[in-house]
Design an enzyme around this catalytic site. Structure first.
Site, mmCIF file in Angstrom:
data_model
loop_
_atom_site.group_PDB
_atom_site.id
_atom_site.type_symbol
_atom_site.label_atom_id
_atom_site.label_comp_id
_atom_site.label_asym_id
_atom_site.label_seq_id
_atom_site.Cartn_x
_atom_site.Cartn_y
_atom_site.Cartn_z
ATOM 1 N N CYS A 131 47.111 38.050 47.683
ATOM 2 C CA CYS A 131 47.282 36.659 47.251
ATOM 3 C C CYS A 131 48.059 36.571 45.936
ATOM 4 O O CYS A 131 48.190 37.540 45.192
ATOM 5 C CB CYS A 131 45.928 35.970 47.128
ATOM 6 S SG CYS A 131 44.948 36.580 45.755
ATOM 7 N N CYS B 279 47.246 35.049 43.157
ATOM 8 C CA CYS B 279 46.511 35.248 41.901
ATOM 9 C C CYS B 279 46.272 36.733 41.625
ATOM 10 O O CYS B 279 46.109 37.127 40.481
ATOM 11 C CB CYS B 279 45.228 34.432 41.845
ATOM 12 S SG CYS B 279 43.990 34.771 43.069
#
Length: 143
Positions: free
Chosen positions: A52, A54
């Site tokens: 992902c 993040c």
């Protein structure tokens, strides 16, 4: 290996390299996780890696930056959520009472979680906040 698995392996390799090149040992099987968790002494940082945004923009850079400080864990390991599913599931078994989260980071002392940073303390935070979070934990538990 089917085409999807091959594709995911290829795109995740640079994400793996980002941690292994910083000194992290990858644990890719449940057996490797058990071997590590049952034999470690001292302090450890476990990064539950992820594909992902993040993880890419915050978790991995923060982990690497925090390790530049004067105090850091003796052991650095990583499992890759969504890629090495069995290894990740086994590592999470050692995080008793903590909800699964990826990316996430756990600071261990003698195999016990003493500090945990879940996704919600990574996503939508500044890198500096995450680095400070880790650095504070390192200052508390690392010699």
């Amino acid at each position: 290996m089917n085409p999807y698995d091959q594709y995911m392996k290829e795109i995740s390799q640079p994400m793996r390299n980002e941690l292994t090149e910083a000194g992290f040992q990858e644990l890719t099987t449940p057996e490797q996780v058990d071997d590590f968790m049952t034999s470690i002494k001292g302090t450890s940082l476990v990064v539950v890696n992820s594909v992902c945004g993040c993880a890419a923009g915050l978790a991995r850079p923060a982990a690497r930056t925090a390790l530049e400080g004067p105090k850091k864990p003796e052991n650095l390991v990583t499992v890759f959520a969504g890629q090495d599913r069995e290894a990740t599931a086994r590592m999470r078994e050692y995080f008793s009472g903590i909800e699964p989260s990826s990316p996430s980071m756990a600071v261990l002392k003698d195999g016990k979680v003493v500090h945990f940073i879940p996704r919600e303390d990574i996503e939508d935070h500044e890198i500096e906040e995450i680095v400070n979070n880790l650095t504070s934990a390192f200052n508390e538990v690392c010699s």
